[in-house]
Design a protein around this motif. Structure first.
Motif, short mmCIF file in Angstrom:
data_model
loop_
_atom_site.label_atom_id
_atom_site.label_comp_id
_atom_site.label_asym_id
_atom_site.label_seq_id
_atom_site.Cartn_x
_atom_site.Cartn_y
_atom_site.Cartn_z
N ASP A 448 0.83 -1.21 0.00
CA ASP A 448 0.00 0.00 0.00
C ASP A 448 0.86 1.26 0.00
OD1 ASP A 448 -2.17 -1.65 0.06
OD2 ASP A 448 -2.66 -1.32 2.16
N ILE A 449 1.93 1.24 0.79
CA ILE A 449 2.81 2.42 0.87
C ILE A 449 3.47 2.69 -0.47
CG2 ILE A 449 4.89 3.34 1.97
CD1 ILE A 449 4.12 1.70 4.46
N ASN A 450 3.94 1.66 -1.12
CA ASN A 450 4.58 1.83 -2.43
C ASN A 450 3.60 2.37 -3.45
OD1 ASN A 450 6.99 0.83 -1.38
ND2 ASN A 450 6.55 -1.29 -2.00
N TRP A 451 2.35 1.94 -3.37
CA TRP A 451 1.35 2.43 -4.32
C TRP A 451 1.07 3.91 -4.09
CZ3 TRP A 451 -3.57 4.52 -3.97
CH2 TRP A 451 -4.31 4.55 -5.16
N VAL A 452 0.99 4.33 -2.83
CA VAL A 452 0.76 5.74 -2.54
C VAL A 452 1.93 6.59 -3.02
CG1 VAL A 452 0.42 7.43 -0.70
CG2 VAL A 452 -0.78 5.25 -0.61
N HIS A 453 3.15 6.11 -2.79
CA HIS A 453 4.34 6.84 -3.27
C HIS A 453 4.34 6.94 -4.79
CE1 HIS A 453 6.85 7.72 0.25
NE2 HIS A 453 6.40 6.60 0.78
N LYS A 454 3.89 5.90 -5.45
CA LYS A 454 3.89 5.90 -6.90
C LYS A 454 2.77 6.78 -7.47
CE LYS A 454 3.46 2.76 -10.87
NZ LYS A 454 3.29 1.35 -11.30
N THR A 455 1.62 6.79 -6.79
CA THR A 455 0.46 7.51 -7.30
C THR A 455 0.49 8.99 -6.93
OG1 THR A 455 -0.83 5.48 -7.05
CG2 THR A 455 -2.07 7.53 -7.37
N ALA A 456 0.98 9.31 -5.75
CA ALA A 456 0.95 10.71 -5.27
C ALA A 456 2.33 11.14 -4.78
CB ALA A 456 -0.09 10.86 -4.17
N ALA A 457 3.33 10.89 -5.56
CA ALA A 457 4.69 11.23 -5.16
C ALA A 457 4.83 12.73 -4.93
CB ALA A 457 5.68 10.76 -6.22
N GLY A 458 5.34 13.11 -3.76
CA GLY A 458 5.56 14.51 -3.45
C GLY A 458 4.33 15.28 -3.04
N GLU A 459 3.18 14.65 -2.96
CA GLU A 459 1.94 15.34 -2.64
C GLU A 459 1.40 14.97 -1.26
OE1 GLU A 459 0.57 17.73 -4.36
OE2 GLU A 459 2.14 17.58 -5.88
N PHE A 460 2.15 14.26 -0.45
CA PHE A 460 1.66 13.88 0.87
C PHE A 460 2.81 13.89 1.87
CE2 PHE A 460 3.21 9.94 -0.88
CZ PHE A 460 3.73 9.24 0.20
N ASP A 461 2.43 14.02 3.13
CA ASP A 461 3.37 13.96 4.25
C ASP A 461 3.03 12.76 5.12
OD1 ASP A 461 4.85 16.33 3.68
OD2 ASP A 461 3.20 17.53 4.49
N VAL A 462 4.03 12.04 5.56
CA VAL A 462 3.82 10.91 6.46
C VAL A 462 3.65 11.44 7.87
CG1 VAL A 462 4.83 8.80 7.41
CG2 VAL A 462 5.12 9.33 4.98
N LEU A 463 2.58 11.03 8.53
CA LEU A 463 2.29 11.47 9.90
C LEU A 463 2.74 10.44 10.93
CD1 LEU A 463 -1.34 12.83 9.38
CD2 LEU A 463 0.84 13.99 8.99
N LEU A 464 2.59 9.18 10.60
CA LEU A 464 2.99 8.09 11.49
C LEU A 464 3.78 7.09 10.68
CD1 LEU A 464 2.69 6.83 14.37
CD2 LEU A 464 0.72 5.58 13.49
N GLU A 465 5.02 6.85 11.09
CA GLU A 465 5.87 5.93 10.35
C GLU A 465 5.27 4.53 10.36
OE1 GLU A 465 8.40 6.60 8.59
OE2 GLU A 465 8.80 8.68 9.17
N PRO A 466 5.38 3.80 9.25
CA PRO A 466 4.81 2.45 9.21
C PRO A 466 5.48 1.53 10.22
CG PRO A 466 5.35 3.26 7.01
CD PRO A 466 5.96 4.22 7.97
N GLY A 467 4.70 0.66 10.80
CA GLY A 467 5.21 -0.28 11.78
C GLY A 467 4.09 -1.12 12.35
N GLU A 468 4.45 -2.01 13.27
CA GLU A 468 3.47 -2.89 13.87
C GLU A 468 2.54 -2.11 14.80
OE1 GLU A 468 3.24 -7.04 16.53
OE2 GLU A 468 5.15 -6.31 15.72
#
Length: 510
Positions: A448-468
């Motif tokens: 999911d993260i890779n798809w968001v980076h590919k679809t909206a590159a440079g248009e979003f900010d990460v608020l919570l780093e991915p993790g368990e």
């Protein structure tokens, strides 16, 4: 027909795995005992009306003589009545032996929960085994691309986990080392499924009530949370798995938005600088100061509008027992919350509420509104795609202080569902509101993260780093289409929002 809280919880648990086949879920809805119980009650009511129409005055004694005697059930204790898994007389239905036909009848004992799926005493599990045999493929390397054998369906049940996993005993023995990595987990899934239908009492589904404001909540992990929220002690691992399977949805949201959230700016806290800005705005609204308001006219005070939590792509979470979602209201006792489930499958497992309300000028999307779930919580369900609603401006304006989007296992990067989110993602980024996303596994979340980076590159900010996720479900789920694929509800969590461009002022030259 409203179900008892425990009965609704068990029903939700038995069908909450949204990764299973839709056809299997439809079979479960048609064949489960709850629908049959409703039909039996309707037949009994029809018989009473027919009998009553034969005489204008019939005394109770005459009824007892004219109709078959019906023994009234003995009064049960409060807990036994609400939390008996066989409170319904038709908890299990099948063409074979009848189990759980009497209230409080125990089908399986605690030391007799392991059974092979094919020979299970529970009809629903036997049907599930047949479905797995028809759809799951053998994972042996010889059947994989590049192998020397054609694909084959599973047919052999491992004697250790009791689940069909290979096409033959020879392939199971040949690939035993690979299967051994998940065999213990599959056996745990097997026993948990049988425990859910064993007929025992489920005290873990008796949730805690309102929280004292003086008693702080500790969100370090499940144990500290349940203890500080005054839940009944859960001393059994299996009971803990059953309880967290439902509570993971509201508590995951609460653990991120609460002022005592375990996610912070400290090292390893996973919260980013942009994240503390967005979540602080929501926390300001969810934890309002005391206003000194009262019940009389002089005590009236202006209240903030409710915080809107948009649950997009809602599926099984929309059918959770409402007392599970009320736990979210208990975490924020002085705030008003409006849960909005949106998605074409948001009415799944809620057949008793069909047909849907008509679309009228006052209710243009035919939403099902539950405005008395709790005094500070309202729930709305809309069966439609979010981008269709967004284009009309129905929920406009959006405010980062009052709005938040949540997506449980959305499959943003999955090949079968990514096309459904292509139009929605840019609209979510426009709102500048936080977007909380969970995933089944590490692989699912990274996709999911890779798809968001590919679809909206440079248009979003990460608020919570991915993790368990600290409050993931402790119970594992099995993908009936692939028994090798096991996952946990809300295993991972991350958050992002549309990029906000701050205005800067350039000093003018003299």
């Amino acid at each position: 027909m409203a179900l008892a809280p425990e009965l609704a919880a068990r029903s939700a648990l038995s069908r909450i795995c949204v990764r299973c086949s839709v056809s299997l879920r439809r079979q479960a809805r048609v064949r489960n005992g709850f629908l049959q119980s409703s039909q039996q009650q309707q037949q009994q009511q029809q018989q009473r009306r027919t009998f009553a129409g034969k005489s204008s005055r019939i005394e109770p004694a005459d009824i007892s003589r004219a109709s078959p005697p019906q023994v009234a059930p003995k009064p049960q204790s409060h807990v036994a009545k609400r939390f008996s898994s066989d409170f319904s007389k038709t908890a299990f239905s099948s063409s074979g032996p009848s189990f759980g036909t009497q209230p409080g009848q125990r089908v399986l004992e605690a030391d007799n929960l392991f059974h092979s799926f094919t020979n299970s005493p529970i009809p629903e599990i036997r049907r599930r085994a047949a479905f797995i045999r028809q759809h799951a493929s053998c994972p042996h390397p010889h059947h994989q691309p590049g192998g020397d054998m054609a694909p084959a369906h599973v047919d052999f049940e491992c004697p250790d986990c009791g689940i069909p996993v290979y096409c033959s005993e020879e392939h199971w023995a040949d690939d035993y080392e690979a299967h051994l990595q998940i065999c213990d987990t599959l056996r745990q899934i097997n026993e948990d499924d049988h425990d859910l239908r064993s007929g025992r009492l489920f005290p873990e589904f008796e949730y805690a009530g309102p929280q004292m404001e003086e008693a702080l909540i500790n969100m370090t992990n499940w144990d500290t949370f349940l203890y500080t929220r005054n839940f009944n002690a859960i001393n059994d691992d299996r009971s803990m798995r059953q309880a967290t399977r439902l509570l993971t949805y509201p508590v995951t949201i609460g653990s991120i938005l609460h002022e005592l959230s375990p996610y912070s700016l400290k090292a390893g806290g996973r919260l980013t600088a942009e994240g503390i800005k967005s979540f602080s705005a929501l926390r300001y609204t969810l934890h309002p100061p005391k206003t000194g308001g009262g019940m009389d006219v002089k005590g009236l005070r202006v209240e903030a509008p409710p915080v809107r939590l948009f649950i997009l792509g809602a599926r099984a979470e929309s059918s959770l027992p409402r007392n599970a979602w009320i736990q979210l209201a208990h975490l924020f006792p002085r705030a008003r919350i409006h849960l909005i489930f949106i998605g074409p499958e948001s009415m799944m497992n809620r057949d008793d509420e069909f047909p849907l309300p008509p679309r009228t000028p006052s209710n243009p999307w035919g939403a099902i509104v539950e405005d008395r779930v709790w005094h500070s919580m309202k729930i709305s369900t809309i069966v439609d795609y979010y981008h269709t609603i967004h284009k009309t401006g129905y929920f406009w304006p959006y405010d980062p202080y009052f709005d938040c989007f949540v997506m449980f296992h959305p499959g943003l990067g999955h090949p079968a569902s990514s096309h459904e989110w292509e139009e929605t993602l840019p609209m979510l980024l426009e709102t500048k509101a936080p977007i909380i996303v969970t995933g089944y596994t590490q692989e699912d979340m990274e996709r999911d993260i890779n798809w968001v980076h590919k679809t909206a590159a440079g248009e979003f900010d990460v608020l919570l780093e991915p993790g368990e996720n600290r409050f993931r479900s402790l119970r594992w789920d099995l993908n009936d289409m692939d028994p090798q694929d096991i996952s946990a509800g809300n295993w991972g969590v991350w958050a992002f929002r549309g990029k906000r461009y701050e205005t800067t002022r350039k000093n003018s030259e003299p």
